[in-house]
Design a protein around this motif. Sequence first.
Motif, short mmCIF file in Angstrom:
data_model
loop_
_atom_site.label_atom_id
_atom_site.label_comp_id
_atom_site.label_asym_id
_atom_site.label_seq_id
_atom_site.Cartn_x
_atom_site.Cartn_y
_atom_site.Cartn_z
N LEU A 14 0.83 -1.21 0.00
CA LEU A 14 0.00 0.00 0.00
C LEU A 14 0.87 1.26 0.00
CD1 LEU A 14 -2.70 -1.07 2.62
CD2 LEU A 14 -3.03 -0.82 0.16
N LEU A 15 1.91 1.25 0.83
CA LEU A 15 2.82 2.39 0.88
C LEU A 15 3.52 2.60 -0.47
CD1 LEU A 15 4.32 4.59 2.47
CD2 LEU A 15 5.97 2.83 3.16
N GLY A 16 4.02 1.51 -1.03
CA GLY A 16 4.70 1.60 -2.32
C GLY A 16 3.78 2.08 -3.42
N ALA A 17 2.55 1.57 -3.44
CA ALA A 17 1.59 1.98 -4.46
C ALA A 17 1.23 3.45 -4.35
CB ALA A 17 0.33 1.12 -4.36
N PHE A 18 1.05 3.93 -3.11
CA PHE A 18 0.71 5.33 -2.89
C PHE A 18 1.84 6.25 -3.36
CE2 PHE A 18 0.78 9.08 -0.07
CZ PHE A 18 -0.43 9.66 -0.46
N LEU A 19 3.06 5.92 -2.98
CA LEU A 19 4.20 6.76 -3.36
C LEU A 19 4.45 6.71 -4.86
CD1 LEU A 19 6.69 5.92 -0.45
CD2 LEU A 19 5.26 7.96 -0.72
N LEU A 20 4.35 5.52 -5.45
CA LEU A 20 4.58 5.41 -6.89
C LEU A 20 3.47 6.10 -7.68
CD1 LEU A 20 6.60 4.20 -8.89
CD2 LEU A 20 5.11 2.20 -9.07
N GLY A 21 2.23 6.02 -7.16
CA GLY A 21 1.13 6.72 -7.82
C GLY A 21 1.35 8.22 -7.85
N LEU A 22 1.80 8.79 -6.73
CA LEU A 22 2.10 10.23 -6.69
C LEU A 22 3.23 10.58 -7.66
CD1 LEU A 22 1.96 10.95 -2.85
CD2 LEU A 22 0.24 11.54 -4.57
N TYR A 23 4.26 9.71 -7.69
CA TYR A 23 5.41 9.96 -8.58
C TYR A 23 4.99 9.94 -10.04
CZ TYR A 23 9.81 9.06 -11.01
OH TYR A 23 10.87 9.12 -11.89
N VAL A 24 4.20 8.94 -10.41
CA VAL A 24 3.79 8.80 -11.81
C VAL A 24 2.83 9.92 -12.22
CG1 VAL A 24 2.50 7.33 -13.40
CG2 VAL A 24 4.23 6.33 -11.93
N ASP A 25 1.97 10.37 -11.29
CA ASP A 25 1.08 11.49 -11.60
C ASP A 25 1.87 12.74 -11.99
OD1 ASP A 25 -1.61 10.97 -11.70
OD2 ASP A 25 -1.92 11.10 -9.54
N ARG A 26 3.05 12.89 -11.41
CA ARG A 26 3.85 14.08 -11.67
C ARG A 26 4.82 13.92 -12.83
NH1 ARG A 26 2.04 14.16 -6.76
NH2 ARG A 26 1.83 16.07 -5.53
N THR A 27 5.35 12.72 -13.02
CA THR A 27 6.40 12.52 -14.03
C THR A 27 5.91 11.83 -15.30
OG1 THR A 27 7.05 10.36 -13.12
CG2 THR A 27 8.09 12.33 -12.18
N ARG A 28 4.81 11.11 -15.23
CA ARG A 28 4.27 10.31 -16.35
C ARG A 28 5.22 9.21 -16.80
NH1 ARG A 28 -0.65 12.11 -15.28
NH2 ARG A 28 -1.02 14.28 -15.85
N LYS A 29 6.10 8.76 -15.92
CA LYS A 29 7.04 7.70 -16.28
C LYS A 29 6.46 6.34 -15.92
CE LYS A 29 11.22 10.55 -16.00
NZ LYS A 29 12.55 10.73 -15.38
N PHE A 30 5.42 5.95 -16.64
CA PHE A 30 4.73 4.69 -16.38
C PHE A 30 5.65 3.49 -16.65
CE2 PHE A 30 1.36 7.69 -17.35
CZ PHE A 30 0.39 7.41 -16.41
N ILE A 31 6.27 3.49 -17.83
CA ILE A 31 7.04 2.32 -18.26
C ILE A 31 8.27 2.11 -17.39
CG2 ILE A 31 8.35 1.31 -20.17
CD1 ILE A 31 6.50 2.78 -22.09
N GLU A 32 9.03 3.18 -17.16
CA GLU A 32 10.25 3.06 -16.36
C GLU A 32 9.93 2.57 -14.95
OE1 GLU A 32 10.82 6.45 -19.34
OE2 GLU A 32 9.24 5.64 -18.04
N SER A 33 8.87 3.12 -14.36
CA SER A 33 8.50 2.74 -13.00
C SER A 33 8.13 1.28 -12.89
CB SER A 33 7.34 3.62 -12.51
OG SER A 33 7.69 4.98 -12.54
N THR A 34 7.31 0.80 -13.83
CA THR A 34 6.85 -0.59 -13.76
C THR A 34 8.00 -1.57 -14.00
OG1 THR A 34 6.14 -0.43 -16.08
CG2 THR A 34 4.46 -0.10 -14.39
N LYS A 35 8.91 -1.23 -14.90
CA LYS A 35 10.02 -2.15 -15.18
C LYS A 35 10.95 -2.28 -13.98
CE LYS A 35 10.16 -1.90 -20.23
NZ LYS A 35 10.96 -1.61 -21.45
N ILE A 36 11.26 -1.16 -13.34
CA ILE A 36 12.14 -1.21 -12.16
C ILE A 36 11.49 -1.99 -11.03
CG2 ILE A 36 13.19 0.20 -10.35
CD1 ILE A 36 13.65 2.36 -12.49
N CYS A 37 10.22 -1.70 -10.76
CA CYS A 37 9.53 -2.39 -9.66
C CYS A 37 9.35 -3.87 -9.93
CB CYS A 37 8.17 -1.72 -9.40
SG CYS A 37 8.29 -0.14 -8.56
N PHE A 38 9.11 -4.24 -11.18
CA PHE A 38 8.94 -5.64 -11.52
C PHE A 38 10.23 -6.42 -11.25
CE2 PHE A 38 5.87 -7.97 -14.56
CZ PHE A 38 5.99 -9.14 -13.82
N CYS A 39 11.38 -5.83 -11.63
CA CYS A 39 12.66 -6.50 -11.39
C CYS A 39 12.95 -6.64 -9.90
CB CYS A 39 13.78 -5.72 -12.07
SG CYS A 39 13.74 -5.80 -13.88
N LEU A 40 12.67 -5.59 -9.14
CA LEU A 40 12.92 -5.64 -7.70
C LEU A 40 12.00 -6.65 -7.00
CD1 LEU A 40 13.47 -1.84 -6.97
CD2 LEU A 40 15.20 -3.65 -7.05
#
Length: 472
Positions: A295-321
């Motif tokens: 929940l914490l990760g989703a909330f923070l990533l949602g805020l980040y993506v709303d501001r940067t629009r970096k959908f692809i980069e965010s999902t690829k990094i999180c998937f690998c981790l």
Amino acid sequence: MEGAEATSLLGARGLGQLAQFKTYRRRWFLLAVVCLLNCSNAMLWLTFAPVADKTAAYFHISLEMVNWLSIVYLLISIPFGLVATWVLDSVGLRCAVILSAWLNMTGSIIRIFSVLKFLSLGSQNYWYLFIGQCLCALAQPLVIFSPTKLAALWFPDHQRATANTIASMSNPLGILIANVLSPALVPEGKHIPLMLGVYAIPTVTACALATVGIHEKVPPTPPSASATNSTSQPFLTGLKMLLRNKPYLILAVCFGGGIGMFTCFSALLEQILCEKEYSNEFAGLNGALFTVCGLLGAFLLGLYVDRTRKFIESTKICFCLSALASIMFAVTSRFRHQAVMLAITSSLFGLFGFANYPVAMELAVECSYPVGEGTSTGLIFVASQIEGVILMILLQALTVHVSEDTSSTCALDQDGALDWTNSVLVLAGLCSAVACFYVIFFHTDYKRLHAETNSDDLVKAEDAATADTPEA
């Protein structure tokens, strides 16, 4: 208009008149209802998983029959998932939310019949549970598909990812509550009737709020340019477009597999850990950490993506981790007395894995626009359920009976405990393979954002042309 926020978000000229995009305060009430529905449905899904051994003993059934109370969610939502996408994109959000609320409540009440003496079926009381779970399973696709539709119809573009995150993450919040609440309510099997009654309370509340409080399927004035086209494609046309969309199919397979893996992890966690002397309470704690960090990760990533629009980069990094975290869990869970490391790995697995979910749903809409949000997210969900069923059956088939293991905390009357070593290693391997495939092959344009940008540019050009034109 009543309930509209004082300022409009965008002005656009059309047919000589000024059309305004507006947001309405009641969108937050709709969001709250969808969140409560999502949370309660997830609680019903995993009611028995954290206390699977005690449930089996109380109803005199096998552990496999208890697992079917979770698996039935996956099976039913595969065919009904397609129906749910049609309901959302053709009939509307209001109908979908109210229908899911009634199915959810009815299923939770029928489950209670299994512990009522005057309705007792003797040794067949299990079927009350099963029928109740089936009705709740019918509600699940409608509930899970609603967040992206709600965000697109009622929220402006700078709030969409956040709204989708809040609504989507209420589902893992329900998983968290079930992981903590079920072991707390059922220290012994005789307390299962209390657990069933407690779990029915939020479903009745959600049904009352949805039925009484939701009156419109769309806002009177849309909040953004894309909201005006939210149902522009007929269902079958949109489905054909998705099946010809290569980036979307890659996303559906990869994230469908990811959701399926998380489903198996949540449903089987107690059984995986009890064979290594870990208690139900500790398994519930791991499930809770898994979900809270998610929940914490989703909330923070949602805020980040709303501001940067970096959908692809965010999902690829999180998937690998998350793949790395799954490997850590697979290894750590095979040893006794590793409570701290298990808690850390479960937390990391949830932090990176759950964070991906709402962003991936937004990415599905971006790469498939102008297909309806219900269809684009629904097909991913159907794929996840198919992959989840296959994984659940595969992981159980890979287990080995350990009948003489006296150190196990699994409360089984017969057959002994199950060794899940092969299963968790296969799960980690699949997670790593899917992450690599997604990183290498997934690429797409942000079609919805581009359409909105072009619409804004057109509005500015028309306004400039109007200002430059001399009055007659």
